[in-house]
Design a protein around this motif. Structure first.
Motif, mmCIF file in Angstrom:
data_model
loop_
_atom_site.group_PDB
_atom_site.id
_atom_site.type_symbol
_atom_site.label_atom_id
_atom_site.label_comp_id
_atom_site.label_asym_id
_atom_site.label_seq_id
_atom_site.Cartn_x
_atom_site.Cartn_y
_atom_site.Cartn_z
ATOM 1 N N ARG A 25 5.732 0.131 10.583
ATOM 2 C CA ARG A 25 4.776 -0.460 11.514
ATOM 3 C C ARG A 25 3.521 -0.952 10.780
ATOM 4 N N ASP A 26 3.024 -0.168 9.821
ATOM 5 C CA ASP A 26 1.852 -0.630 9.052
ATOM 6 C C ASP A 26 2.175 -1.928 8.320
ATOM 7 N N THR A 27 3.344 -1.976 7.687
ATOM 8 C CA THR A 27 3.674 -3.177 6.908
ATOM 9 C C THR A 27 3.890 -4.383 7.820
ATOM 10 N N PHE A 76 -1.028 1.824 12.238
ATOM 11 C CA PHE A 76 -0.256 2.111 13.438
ATOM 12 C C PHE A 76 -0.452 3.578 13.823
ATOM 13 N N PRO A 93 2.274 7.081 3.407
ATOM 14 C CA PRO A 93 2.753 5.734 3.070
ATOM 15 C C PRO A 93 1.731 5.029 2.171
ATOM 16 N N PRO A 94 2.188 4.108 1.323
ATOM 17 C CA PRO A 94 1.254 3.376 0.453
ATOM 18 C C PRO A 94 0.170 2.640 1.238
ATOM 19 N N MET A 148 0.668 6.802 16.424
ATOM 20 C CA MET A 148 1.600 7.344 17.424
ATOM 21 C C MET A 148 0.756 7.684 18.654
ATOM 22 N N ARG A 158 10.707 1.222 -1.598
ATOM 23 C CA ARG A 158 10.071 2.487 -1.958
ATOM 24 C C ARG A 158 10.030 3.406 -0.731
ATOM 25 N N SER A 159 10.076 4.674 -1.017
ATOM 26 C CA SER A 159 10.175 5.634 0.086
ATOM 27 C C SER A 159 8.811 5.848 0.746
ATOM 28 N N ARG A 160 8.846 6.510 1.870
ATOM 29 C CA ARG A 160 7.655 6.902 2.630
ATOM 30 C C ARG A 160 6.750 5.721 3.010
ATOM 31 N N GLN A 161 7.345 4.571 3.297
ATOM 32 C CA GLN A 161 6.511 3.478 3.804
ATOM 33 C C GLN A 161 6.420 3.593 5.323
ATOM 34 N N SER A 162 5.390 2.992 5.869
ATOM 35 C CA SER A 162 5.292 2.898 7.319
ATOM 36 C C SER A 162 5.710 1.485 7.722
ATOM 37 N N GLN A 191 9.129 6.864 13.763
ATOM 38 C CA GLN A 191 7.982 6.080 13.299
ATOM 39 C C GLN A 191 7.161 5.455 14.420
#
Lengths: 277, 336
Positions: B57-59, A201, A154-155, A203, B51-55, B288
């Motif tokens: 939870r992170d965002t 985050f 992820p970015p 798991m 956009r693909s492959r984002q998290s 996720q």
């Protein structure tokens, strides 16, 4: 190729003298691996010296992510040029990245705030010696590492940290000067890396290796089909998150021989146990 | 000890602005609300949001605002997962995507690639489209379906705008659902018969564990009481009801408490709904995050919706019906 140790962090530097302070501080050792890019490993980290330019940076990113598939955070640490209003030695966190060729733009997902200078980073195929409208910082690798990194992560897990080495008009900085810039910022870089990794985050209830081995052994004994194996794994994962114990499966008697009916009966019983609430 | 020079980014410390959205009054309003935010101009909101492959939870840990101009469609027909589809034409609209709260059971985690809040700023286009739809006949509109507009009211006044629009168009019924406990936005407005203010409420055992960032149920009930006293149509939603261990006691006590503090007979209606979610959204969420037991329940699936098994749903619905039947007429108790 030797087996990879548990590498979860990839650090990319274009030049050996950008990398040297990080190699020393993170106590990394040069990898014996003769293939690909010069790599230093240790402390869950792999530092890769990409060489200059977008092609090298892209190749190094793909090579590293293939070589160390458990990497969950990527950093590009190095120098950059900057518009005249920025000072030599300032630490930069890009909020927008523009690649010159082919033209594309990206937006980092920064999770860290604080004393960081923000702006647009342009990644070019050759050193830039004059300011360009709307570009604050200039390098040759960052955008490519970000672009290729997003194929894997992820970015939010790809961080570009650049230190201003020049304001575009000066002669190229010496190796020693570049090393000293990175050294001077090391404690800040380390603080950001620690904060970044604690912000992600995680798991917490994924099946561990022992549990997967246990389930695979059961699947093998029962000659489960791929679909049945997936059903078992999925139900086991659900039970684990709900706080159940997978060993409860041991209560089901495994028949001496397996035919389709017995296999399906066993799986039915197993799923009944795993799905109990 | 030297204080740290760095910190985890706080919510809304960065704002993305679509180039074509920058001159709208709502854009300027939000930017004034966050004068210290880092503003980044973008071409299209999808560049960041989709956009693909984002998290997700992170965002969510450093949520950002994206100010954008919405294009058609503005109204969407409601799905079967939304209650109320039995009452004639029902649409939802999306002035904001994503929410300030962080509920474990929220389908938005599975629907969108990121947790950033997309605020659409071309309010006139939404209203024009709603007027066009009204030409085909009365309908009900849910503008809070993919967000909580009342919770966002201090950032952008979409909630108030829909109230005003609803009042000016009596053939339209507007339902605004919230978990917020604030009262000031509706305290200063006159109630309208075609507007329903709707509160989702859960016992504290549920909200503390599974509805992070939400006000406790007492705040929500206070707000609902206040709205009732002012003459608004108030709907209470026990939704989603979670079949957690001891749910009978937890929800039984909760209903008793609600019955003692809220004049249920005066409510517009009560909606009761057990947990359900589009199965693809649920699968995506489970891939996720593995930190919430309620998502890993052995659900049944029908018509692409994951839900509790029929007998449990029935048991829960019977439980609520039994406890609420004396407080509210049967036709005002809507079950999913």
């Amino acid at each position: 190729m030797p087996p990879s140790p548990n590498i979860t962090r990839a650090l990319f530097c274009a030049l050996p003298f950008e990398a040297s302070p990080l190699i020393k501080a993170f106590e990394l050792k040069k990898s014996d691996d003769k293939e690909g890019f010069t790599t230093f490993i240790g402390n869950n980290s792999a530092l890769v010296v990409t060489g200059m330019g977008g092609i090298a940076a892209s190749a190094a990113t793909n090579f590293t992510m293939g070589r160390f598939p458990e990497v969950n955070t990527i950093y590009n640490i190095g120098i950059c040029g900057a518009r005249s209003e920025y000072k030599i030695g300032q630490l930069i966190l890009p909020t927008k990245i523009i690649i010159e060729e082919p033209v594309s733009q990206y937006y980092p997902e920064n999770l860290i705030g604080g004393e960081l200078i923000r702006g647009t980073l342009g990644s070019f195929s050759a050193p830039v010696r004059a300011e360009i409208d709307s570009i604050d910082f200039y390098d040759m690798e960052g955008g490519f590492i970000f672009r290729e990194g997003t194929r894997y992560l992820p970015p939010s897990r790809i961080i570009l940290l650049k230190i201003v080495s020049d304001n575009l008009t000066q002669l190229p900085a010496s190796k020693e000067f570049i090393t000293s810039l990175i050294e001077a910022k090391f404690s800040e870089l380390q603080e950001i890396i620690e904060l970044q990794e604690s912000s992600l985050f995680k798991m917490v209830n994924s099946l561990n290796k022992n549990e997967i081995v246990f389930l695979n052994e059961l699947s093998l004994k029962m000659r489960l089909t791929k679909t049945q194996q997936r059903q078992l794994l999925s139900a086991a994962q659900e039970l684990k998150v709900r706080g159940g114990d997978l060993r409860s499966l041991e209560a089901i008697k495994i028949p001496n021989f397996t035919d389709t009916n017995l296999r399906e009966l066993w799986l039915y019983d197993a799923l009944q146990i795993l799905q109990r609430v | 000890m030297t204080p740290s020079r760095f910190y985890r980014e706080s919510n809304f410390s960065q704002i993305f602005v679509e180039r074509k959205a920058r001159d709208y009054p709502l854009t300027q309003l939000v930017l004034r609300r966050f004068p210290k935010a880092h503003v980044v101009e973008i071409d299209r909101y999808q560049e960041v949001f989709n956009r693909s492959r984002q998290s997700w939870r992170d965002t969510k840990s450093a949520q950002k605002i994206i100010l954008a101009e919405k294009t058609e469609p503005f109204l969407y027909p409601a799905s079967d997962v939304i209650q109320g589809s039995q009452f004639g034409a029902l649409f939802y609209t999306t002035p904001i995507l994503n929410c300030l709260y962080d509920c474990d059971y929220c389908f938005l985690q599975g629907k969108f690639n990121s947790a950033h809040a997309v605020i659409f700023v071309n309010d006139d286009a939404f209203f024009k489209d709603a007027l066009r739809q009204l030409e085909a006949g009365p309908f009900t509109l849910c503008p809070s379906y993919e967000t909580d507009l009342l919770a966002f009211q201090s950032i952008v006044p979409w909630w108030q705008k829909w109230i005003k629009f609803g009042r000016a168009n009596p053939k339209l019924t507007v339902e605004l659902r919230t978990k917020s406990g604030v009262t000031s936005p509706f305290s200063v407005l006159e109630p309208a018969s075609n507007i329903i203010l709707s509160w989702s409420i859960s016992p504290d055992d549920v909200s503390k564990e599974y509805e992070k960032g939400t006000p406790n149920h007492r705040s929500r009930i206070r707000a609902a009481c206040h709205a009732l006293e002012q003459g608004w149509n108030v709907r209470i939603c026990f939704d989603p009801i979670l079949a957690i261990t001891g749910w009978q006691q937890i929800y039984g006590n909760f209903i008793s408490e609600i019955n003692s503090v809220l004049p249920l007979s005066k409510l517009f209606d009560i909606w009761v709904g057990t947990f359900r979610m589009n199965k693809e959204h649920l699968a995506r969420i489970k891939s996720q995050r593995d930190d919430s037991d309620i998502l890993f329940y052995p659900f049944e699936t029908s018509n692409s919706v994951a839900h509790y098994r029929a007998s449990l749903r029935e048991e829960i619905n019977d439980f609520f019906t039994e406890r609420l039947k004396d407080a509210i007429p049967e036709e005002k108790l809507i079950l999913w």
